[in-house]
Write a protein that holds these residues in place. Structure first.
Motif, PDB file in Angstrom:
ATOM      1  N   LEU A  39      39.089  44.678  34.909  1.00 45.26           N
ATOM      2  CA  LEU A  39      39.566  45.629  35.912  1.00 45.26           C
ATOM      3  C   LEU A  39      39.294  45.050  37.295  1.00 45.26           C
ATOM      4  O   LEU A  39      38.465  44.152  37.448  1.00 45.26           O
TER       5      LEU A  39
ATOM      6  N   CYS B 157      39.142  49.218  41.916  1.00 47.94           N
ATOM      7  CA  CYS B 157      39.134  50.644  41.573  1.00 47.94           C
ATOM      8  C   CYS B 157      39.087  51.491  42.850  1.00 47.94           C
ATOM      9  O   CYS B 157      39.622  52.600  42.883  1.00 47.94           O
TER      10      CYS B 157
ATOM     11  N   LEU C 243      36.965  53.385  44.280  1.00 47.02           N
ATOM     12  CA  LEU C 243      36.517  54.759  44.109  1.00 47.02           C
ATOM     13  C   LEU C 243      35.997  55.306  45.439  1.00 47.02           C
ATOM     14  O   LEU C 243      35.189  54.677  46.106  1.00 47.02           O
TER      15      LEU C 243
ATOM     16  N   GLU D   1      42.351  59.734  41.288  1.00 42.55           N
ATOM     17  CA  GLU D   1      41.612  58.473  41.398  1.00 42.55           C
ATOM     18  C   GLU D   1      40.497  58.411  40.359  1.00 42.55           C
ATOM     19  O   GLU D   1      40.346  57.413  39.643  1.00 42.55           O
TER      20      GLU D   1
ATOM     21  N   PHE E  31      40.081  56.128  36.586  1.00 44.68           N
ATOM     22  CA  PHE E  31      38.898  55.365  36.178  1.00 44.68           C
ATOM     23  C   PHE E  31      38.418  55.820  34.807  1.00 44.68           C
ATOM     24  O   PHE E  31      38.112  54.991  33.937  1.00 44.68           O
TER      25      PHE E  31
ATOM     26  N   ALA F  20      40.768  54.503  32.105  1.00 42.45           N
ATOM     27  CA  ALA F  20      40.585  53.078  31.840  1.00 42.45           C
ATOM     28  C   ALA F  20      39.345  52.841  30.976  1.00 42.45           C
ATOM     29  O   ALA F  20      39.371  52.021  30.042  1.00 42.45           O
TER      30      ALA F  20
ATOM     31  N   ILE G  81      34.553  43.872  36.249  1.00 44.87           N
ATOM     32  CA  ILE G  81      35.186  44.556  37.378  1.00 44.87           C
ATOM     33  C   ILE G  81      35.131  43.583  38.552  1.00 44.87           C
ATOM     34  O   ILE G  81      34.057  43.347  39.125  1.00 44.87           O
TER      35      ILE G  81
ATOM     36  N   LEU H  13      34.752  47.946  43.323  1.00 46.12           N
ATOM     37  CA  LEU H  13      34.546  49.115  42.461  1.00 46.12           C
ATOM     38  C   LEU H  13      34.584  50.366  43.334  1.00 46.12           C
ATOM     39  O   LEU H  13      35.183  51.371  42.965  1.00 46.12           O
TER      40      LEU H  13
ATOM     41  N   ALA I 129      31.179  57.871  39.053  1.00 45.90           N
ATOM     42  CA  ALA I 129      31.148  56.482  38.603  1.00 45.90           C
ATOM     43  C   ALA I 129      29.933  56.218  37.711  1.00 45.90           C
ATOM     44  O   ALA I 129      30.042  55.529  36.688  1.00 45.90           O
TER      45      ALA I 129
ATOM     46  N   LEU J  13      43.681  49.654  40.412  1.00 49.03           N
ATOM     47  CA  LEU J  13      43.702  50.556  39.257  1.00 49.03           C
ATOM     48  C   LEU J  13      44.469  51.830  39.564  1.00 49.03           C
ATOM     49  O   LEU J  13      45.227  52.334  38.731  1.00 49.03           O
TER      50      LEU J  13
ATOM     51  N   ARG K  72      50.233  50.257  37.039  1.00 48.24           N
ATOM     52  CA  ARG K  72      48.792  50.239  37.334  1.00 48.24           C
ATOM     53  C   ARG K  72      48.012  50.234  36.035  1.00 48.24           C
ATOM     54  O   ARG K  72      48.408  50.894  35.061  1.00 48.24           O
TER      55      ARG K  72
ATOM     56  N   TYR L 152      44.832  47.758  33.689  1.00 50.23           N
ATOM     57  CA  TYR L 152      43.860  46.665  33.555  1.00 50.23           C
ATOM     58  C   TYR L 152      44.289  45.765  32.406  1.00 50.23           C
ATOM     59  O   TYR L 152      45.254  46.071  31.683  1.00 50.23           O
TER      60      TYR L 152
END
Length: 420
Positions: A7, A10, A12, A24, A28, A31, A45, A49, A63, A218, A235, A237
């Motif tokens: 990935l 992300c 975040l 959003e 995550f 995934a 990643i 991230l 997360a 992502l 979008r 991974y």
């Protein structure tokens, strides 16, 4: 056969609007779910991230919960810094999560005449992982310049190089002006290059290098990312299969919601006609349960750009069931103002009118300045001031000459001069 998930980006915590924040986070979670369902041995990643090195606590909580799920399955998560979550003082949330045992930063420099890098060996698969972090304004380029590439190239085993930079040779027209790293600065002979930073997915194979892969964002951190998604950019991974060599590569699409792209050209019509055209175009699209990205462009023939009411448009789309609406109106141009051409013969008359109005507004007791002679005097002062600098004349001499000419017209002398 082994498998890992790759990935990147992300971001975040990037989204500020409530619905986009939810999507959003959902992307995550989806995934993570998909990677766990596909029996991965580890996860990479490749930078960003988070959207900042110290994101808000709501984002951190989400997360942390998802990364703990991965750890509880006995699956390592290997990361590097991206340009957004980088911290030179090691105060990034990346460092905090690493201290908690949820992730492992694989960028481990070895001091020396050249920049060396230690490898992290994955216990289950034996894969050897190293790499470099991304930094804002492409400052990581210095690391690549100092890199001891020979030491990295002679290392044996299945090798993965994790990075977070655009590569000069792979840049598209869209990112032609973006900062990048020349491919020749990368160590050769790695089996897989896990890239990040570029928000559109791509894979590349070059002689002397293994497979170089960018999964893309992502979900997307900017409106242009979401617009690209609405226009068809996938979008997600990558799942990567390997043993002694790379065996397979599969892109896994992650879509937390549907997207709809609407573009309306308002060139050459009035603002009121533009509103009617926009409403008509909206009616042709099924926006229920979708993120709507609306772009309006073109030059209006008359009316104000403010008459294209974003609030009304947004309300119409929401009434039709849109999850959320983004309106890009930067391409709308107001009507062109017709240029007024003034002939040389009209200039003195226009100047006289302006001077007359200005003199009439002066709060002075000397009525002579407001009379015809005052107007003539002001015109002559203006004429003298327009005199250009002579060849060889210094700036100081030029300014002194203009002042003296103006005072002569006014019948005054410089204070301290002859006869003062």
């Amino acid at each position: 056969m082994y498998r890992f998930a790759h990935l990147s980006d992300c971001h975040l915590g990037a989204q500020k609007q409530a619905m986009l924040q939810e999507l959003e986070g959902k992307a995550f979670r989806m995934a993570i779910d998909d990677a766990l369902d596909n029996d991965i041995d580890f996860m990479i990643i490749a930078g960003d991230l988070f959207h900042s090195n110290l994101p808000n606590m709501k984002t951190v909580k989400m997360a942390t919960r998802e990364l703990r799920r991965v750890r509880d399955e006995g699956i390592p998560v290997y990361v590097n810094y991206g340009s957004h979550d980088y911290s030179p003082s090691h105060t990034s949330m990346i460092d905090i999560l690493e201290s908690a045992g949820l992730i492992e930063n694989v960028v481990r420099p070895v001091p020396g005449r050249k920049l060396g890098l230690e490898f992290t060996e994955d216990e289950t698969t034996g894969a050897r992982i190293t790499g470099l972090s991304g930094r804002s304004r492409n400052l990581e380029k210095d690391y690549y310049m100092m890199l001891d590439r020979e030491a990295l190239e002679v290392e044996e085993g299945f090798k993965i190089f994790v990075f977070h930079s655009a590569i000069t040779q792979f840049k598209t027209e869209e990112i032609a002006d973006a900062e990048s790293i020349d491919l020749n600065l990368f160590p050769r002979g790695f089996d897989y290059y896990a890239g990040g930073h570029v928000h559109k997915r791509s894979t590349h194979n070059e002689d002397g290098y293994g497979c170089m892969v960018f999964p893309g964002a992502l979900f997307g951190s900017y409106a242009r990312d979401l617009e690209d998604t609405a226009r068809g950019e996938m979008r997600g991974y990558y799942l990567v299969d390997f043993n002694e060599t790379l065996r397979g590569l599969e892109f896994r699409e992650i879509m937390p919601a549907g997207f709809e792209y609407i573009e309306v050209d308002v060139d050459g019509i009035t603002a009121r006609e533009a509103m009617r055209k926009i409403e008509s175009c909206i009616a042709e699209h099924d926006v229920r349960g979708r993120v709507v990205m609306l772009r309006i462009r073109g030059g209006l023939s008359s009316g104000k750009t403010s008459e294209i009411d974003s609030g009304v448009i947004r309300r119409i789309l929401r009434d039709r069931g849109a999850l959320t609406v983004n309106i890009n109106r930067h391409g709308i141009r107001p009507p062109e103002i017709e240029k007024v051409r003034v002939s040389e013969t009209e200039i003195p008359r226009i100047e006289e009118k302006i001077l007359r109005e200005k003199l009439a507004g002066l709060g002075v007791k000397n009525m002579k300045l407001k009379s015809a002679s005052g107007l003539k005097m002001a015109s002559e002062v203006l004429k003298r001031i327009r005199n250009e600098k002579r060849e060889g004349e210094t700036r100081e001499d030029y300014e002194q000459r203009i002042i003296e000419d103006a005072l002569e017209v006014l019948g005054l002398e410089i204070e301290g001069g002859d006869g003062a």
